[in-house]
Design a protein around this motif. Structure first.
Motif, PDB file in Angstrom:
ATOM      1  N   PHE A  46     136.133 -34.984  65.150  1.00 42.42           N
ATOM      2  CA  PHE A  46     136.096 -34.193  63.920  1.00 42.42           C
ATOM      3  C   PHE A  46     135.554 -35.031  62.774  1.00 42.42           C
ATOM      4  CE2 PHE A  46     138.016 -33.097  59.853  1.00 42.42           C
ATOM      5  CZ  PHE A  46     137.721 -31.755  59.734  1.00 42.42           C
ATOM      6  N   SER A  47     136.026 -36.261  62.650  1.00 39.01           N
ATOM      7  CA  SER A  47     135.597 -37.134  61.563  1.00 39.01           C
ATOM      8  C   SER A  47     134.106 -37.453  61.667  1.00 39.01           C
ATOM      9  CB  SER A  47     136.419 -38.425  61.565  1.00 39.01           C
ATOM     10  OG  SER A  47     137.801 -38.146  61.359  1.00 39.01           O
ATOM     11  N   GLN A  48     133.619 -37.630  62.894  1.00 40.73           N
ATOM     12  CA  GLN A  48     132.190 -37.884  63.091  1.00 40.73           C
ATOM     13  C   GLN A  48     131.360 -36.675  62.682  1.00 40.73           C
ATOM     14  OE1 GLN A  48     131.722 -39.072  67.193  1.00 40.73           O
ATOM     15  NE2 GLN A  48     133.135 -40.793  66.975  1.00 40.73           N
ATOM     16  N   LEU A  49     131.793 -35.495  63.113  1.00 36.15           N
ATOM     17  CA  LEU A  49     131.092 -34.265  62.745  1.00 36.15           C
ATOM     18  C   LEU A  49     131.108 -34.071  61.239  1.00 36.15           C
ATOM     19  CD1 LEU A  49     129.718 -31.580  63.483  1.00 36.15           C
ATOM     20  CD2 LEU A  49     132.013 -30.592  63.779  1.00 36.15           C
ATOM     21  N   ARG A  50     132.232 -34.372  60.630  1.00 38.43           N
ATOM     22  CA  ARG A  50     132.369 -34.230  59.184  1.00 38.43           C
ATOM     23  C   ARG A  50     131.397 -35.162  58.450  1.00 38.43           C
ATOM     24  NH1 ARG A  50     135.757 -32.131  55.517  1.00 38.43           N
ATOM     25  NH2 ARG A  50     136.177 -33.320  53.605  1.00 38.43           N
ATOM     26  N   ALA A  51     131.315 -36.400  58.916  1.00 33.36           N
ATOM     27  CA  ALA A  51     130.413 -37.370  58.296  1.00 33.36           C
ATOM     28  C   ALA A  51     128.955 -36.931  58.450  1.00 33.36           C
ATOM     29  CB  ALA A  51     130.627 -38.747  58.904  1.00 33.36           C
ATOM     30  N   GLU A  52     128.615 -36.382  59.606  1.00 38.56           N
ATOM     31  CA  GLU A  52     127.242 -35.921  59.841  1.00 38.56           C
ATOM     32  C   GLU A  52     126.882 -34.749  58.931  1.00 38.56           C
ATOM     33  OE1 GLU A  52     127.170 -34.967  63.947  1.00 38.56           O
ATOM     34  OE2 GLU A  52     127.292 -37.054  64.628  1.00 38.56           O
ATOM     35  N   ASN A  53     127.837 -33.843  58.725  1.00 37.73           N
ATOM     36  CA  ASN A  53     127.551 -32.632  57.957  1.00 37.73           C
ATOM     37  C   ASN A  53     127.709 -32.811  56.453  1.00 37.73           C
ATOM     38  OD1 ASN A  53     127.066 -31.351  60.343  1.00 37.73           O
ATOM     39  ND2 ASN A  53     128.946 -30.135  60.362  1.00 37.73           N
ATOM     40  N   MET A  54     128.571 -33.766  56.054  1.00 37.13           N
ATOM     41  CA  MET A  54     128.908 -33.887  54.634  1.00 37.13           C
ATOM     42  C   MET A  54     128.555 -35.249  54.043  1.00 37.13           C
ATOM     43  SD  MET A  54     132.558 -31.850  54.634  1.00 37.13           S
ATOM     44  CE  MET A  54     132.519 -31.664  52.849  1.00 37.13           C
ATOM     45  N   GLY A  55     128.011 -36.142  54.865  1.00 39.33           N
ATOM     46  CA  GLY A  55     127.655 -37.457  54.366  1.00 39.33           C
ATOM     47  C   GLY A  55     128.725 -38.494  54.584  1.00 39.33           C
ATOM     48  N   GLU A  56     129.967 -38.134  54.318  1.00 41.91           N
ATOM     49  CA  GLU A  56     131.109 -39.001  54.565  1.00 41.91           C
ATOM     50  C   GLU A  56     132.346 -38.124  54.689  1.00 41.91           C
ATOM     51  OE1 GLU A  56     132.735 -40.411  50.322  1.00 41.91           O
ATOM     52  OE2 GLU A  56     130.842 -41.340  50.893  1.00 41.91           O
ATOM     53  N   PRO A  57     133.356 -38.578  55.425  1.00 46.63           N
ATOM     54  CA  PRO A  57     134.530 -37.725  55.635  1.00 46.63           C
ATOM     55  C   PRO A  57     135.426 -37.607  54.405  1.00 46.63           C
ATOM     56  CG  PRO A  57     134.810 -39.817  56.769  1.00 46.63           C
ATOM     57  CD  PRO A  57     133.393 -39.780  56.269  1.00 46.63           C
ATOM     58  N   GLY A  58     135.383 -38.607  53.510  1.00 48.07           N
ATOM     59  CA  GLY A  58     136.263 -38.573  52.345  1.00 48.07           C
ATOM     60  C   GLY A  58     137.551 -39.320  52.562  1.00 48.07           C
ATOM     61  N   TYR A  59     137.748 -39.803  53.773  1.00 47.73           N
ATOM     62  CA  TYR A  59     138.910 -40.614  54.135  1.00 47.73           C
ATOM     63  C   TYR A  59     138.435 -41.646  55.147  1.00 47.73           C
ATOM     64  CZ  TYR A  59     138.710 -37.299  58.013  1.00 47.73           C
ATOM     65  OH  TYR A  59     138.271 -36.531  59.052  1.00 47.73           O
ATOM     66  N   THR A  60     139.272 -42.627  55.434  1.00 46.03           N
ATOM     67  CA  THR A  60     138.952 -43.630  56.440  1.00 46.03           C
ATOM     68  C   THR A  60     139.535 -43.193  57.775  1.00 46.03           C
ATOM     69  OG1 THR A  60     138.984 -45.385  54.783  1.00 46.03           O
ATOM     70  CG2 THR A  60     139.151 -46.064  57.090  1.00 46.03           C
ATOM     71  N   ALA A  61     138.755 -43.286  58.843  1.00 48.70           N
ATOM     72  CA  ALA A  61     139.217 -42.885  60.174  1.00 48.70           C
ATOM     73  C   ALA A  61     139.077 -44.047  61.140  1.00 48.70           C
ATOM     74  CB  ALA A  61     138.411 -41.694  60.684  1.00 48.70           C
ATOM     75  N   VAL A  62     140.140 -44.293  61.910  1.00 52.57           N
ATOM     76  CA  VAL A  62     140.117 -45.335  62.936  1.00 52.57           C
ATOM     77  C   VAL A  62     140.766 -44.782  64.201  1.00 52.57           C
ATOM     78  CG1 VAL A  62     140.189 -47.254  61.294  1.00 52.57           C
ATOM     79  CG2 VAL A  62     142.332 -46.327  62.215  1.00 52.57           C
ATOM     80  N   SER A  63     140.411 -45.379  65.315  1.00 53.15           N
ATOM     81  CA  SER A  63     141.018 -45.015  66.601  1.00 53.15           C
ATOM     82  C   SER A  63     141.832 -46.191  67.111  1.00 53.15           C
ATOM     83  CB  SER A  63     139.933 -44.647  67.616  1.00 53.15           C
ATOM     84  OG  SER A  63     140.503 -44.310  68.866  1.00 53.15           O
ATOM     85  N   LEU A  64     143.105 -45.963  67.373  1.00 50.66           N
ATOM     86  CA  LEU A  64     144.012 -47.010  67.844  1.00 50.66           C
ATOM     87  C   LEU A  64     144.845 -46.464  68.996  1.00 50.66           C
ATOM     88  CD1 LEU A  64     145.340 -48.273  64.384  1.00 50.66           C
ATOM     89  CD2 LEU A  64     143.613 -49.395  65.801  1.00 50.66           C
ATOM     90  N   GLN A  65     145.172 -47.338  69.929  1.00 48.99           N
ATOM     91  CA  GLN A  65     145.955 -46.922  71.092  1.00 48.99           C
ATOM     92  C   GLN A  65     147.124 -47.888  71.312  1.00 48.99           C
ATOM     93  OE1 GLN A  65     145.318 -44.110  72.947  1.00 48.99           O
ATOM     94  NE2 GLN A  65     143.626 -43.639  71.570  1.00 48.99           N
ATOM     95  N   GLY A  66     148.194 -47.354  71.850  1.00 49.86           N
ATOM     96  CA  GLY A  66     149.329 -48.175  72.272  1.00 49.86           C
ATOM     97  C   GLY A  66     149.933 -48.987  71.136  1.00 49.86           C
ATOM     98  N   ALA A  67     150.287 -50.241  71.440  1.00 48.84           N
ATOM     99  CA  ALA A  67     150.954 -51.102  70.470  1.00 48.84           C
ATOM    100  C   ALA A  67     150.095 -51.366  69.242  1.00 48.84           C
ATOM    101  CB  ALA A  67     151.334 -52.427  71.128  1.00 48.84           C
ATOM    102  N   ALA A  68     148.767 -51.205  69.360  1.00 49.15           N
ATOM    103  CA  ALA A  68     147.881 -51.414  68.220  1.00 49.15           C
ATOM    104  C   ALA A  68     148.189 -50.438  67.084  1.00 49.15           C
ATOM    105  CB  ALA A  68     146.423 -51.271  68.646  1.00 49.15           C
ATOM    106  N   VAL A  69     148.724 -49.276  67.421  1.00 50.61           N
ATOM    107  CA  VAL A  69     149.112 -48.324  66.380  1.00 50.61           C
ATOM    108  C   VAL A  69     150.149 -48.961  65.465  1.00 50.61           C
ATOM    109  CG1 VAL A  69     150.226 -46.112  65.911  1.00 50.61           C
ATOM    110  CG2 VAL A  69     148.585 -46.306  67.797  1.00 50.61           C
ATOM    111  N   ARG A  70     151.126 -49.608  66.050  1.00 52.75           N
ATOM    112  CA  ARG A  70     152.187 -50.236  65.268  1.00 52.75           C
ATOM    113  C   ARG A  70     151.675 -51.439  64.474  1.00 52.75           C
ATOM    114  NH1 ARG A  70     155.563 -50.519  68.953  1.00 52.75           N
ATOM    115  NH2 ARG A  70     154.895 -52.483  69.881  1.00 52.75           N
ATOM    116  N   THR A  71     150.982 -52.346  65.137  1.00 56.68           N
ATOM    117  CA  THR A  71     150.560 -53.579  64.471  1.00 56.68           C
ATOM    118  C   THR A  71     149.536 -53.314  63.378  1.00 56.68           C
ATOM    119  OG1 THR A  71     148.909 -53.968  66.209  1.00 56.68           O
ATOM    120  CG2 THR A  71     151.066 -54.997  66.490  1.00 56.68           C
TER     121      THR A  71
END
Length: 211
Positions: A46-71
């Motif tokens: 969704f964030s990628q599509l938003r950036a493509e259509n609007m130039g930027e999403p307006g927020y910061t988006a990251v992908s994290l899994q497992g323990a990386a979410v906590r740290t």
């Protein structure tokens, strides 16, 4: 304010709620981080599509899994006004990690018996998480609900009986505005023509969840 959104049953609309809240809070001047902790990666798409259509999403988006979410959330917490974590629809390491660092948990539930019953599993995870994160606030609300009929009221009563989870009065009704907006990388608050009811319902949920 950190939020985690989850539901141990798939298809309850958690990612839709997460991205709409992220856009709404960003539009209100908040510095928002959206964490995609779901292996399906829908929030990232969704964030990628938003950036493509609007130039930027307006927020910061990251992908994290497992323990990386906590740290990573712990490290980034001071940099953002709101952190919204979208975690998968089952018991995963990402979900458990999110519950240890979140201020609040939002659980969307569709007003059907199997969805409501799945909330017992969430309640058990919340109880475990509170041993590490005792201030965790857990809230359940009806999502993709019927515009009218008895199912909503019956589901609200069932939600209120789940121990350790607050049943919110806020309800998001199933509306075409959500999929129509998502197809353009937009939130319902940005769609034209506007859907006043969808915008009002989302705003009411945000007011409660981020208070």
């Amino acid at each position: 304010m950190d939020q985690a959104l989850t539901g141990l049953k798939g298809g309850v609309g958690k990612t839709t709620v997460a991205v709409n809240l992220a856009v709404l809070r960003a539009s209100q001047g908040r510095d928002v981080l959206l964490v995609d902790g779901d292996e399906q990666g829908t929030a990232s798409l969704f964030s990628q599509l938003r950036a493509e259509n609007m130039g930027e999403p307006g927020y910061t988006a990251v992908s994290l899994q497992g323990a990386a979410v906590r740290t990573q959330v712990r490290q980034l917490k001071a940099k953002y006004g709101d952190i919204i974590i979208d975690v998968g629809g089952r018991d995963t390491g990402s979900l458990r990690a999110a519950l240890t660092v979140a201020d609040a948990l939002l659980v969307p539930v569709q007003p059907r018996s199997f969805d409501v019953w799945a909330l017992d599993q969430v309640a058990a995870l919340v109880a475990e998480a509170r041993e590490i994160n005792p201030e965790l606030r857990a809230m359940a609300f009806l999502n993709a609900a019927d515009a009218q009929g008895p199912d909503n009221a019956d589901a609200q009563k069932a939600l209120a009986e789940v121990p350790g989870i607050e049943a919110l009065a806020s309800v998001l009704v199933r509306r075409k505005a959500y999929p129509n907006a998502a197809a353009q990388g937009r939130a319902v608050s940005e769609m034209k023509p506007r859907d006043p009811k969808a915008i009002e319902e989302l705003g009411a949920l945000a007011d409660i969840a981020f208070r």
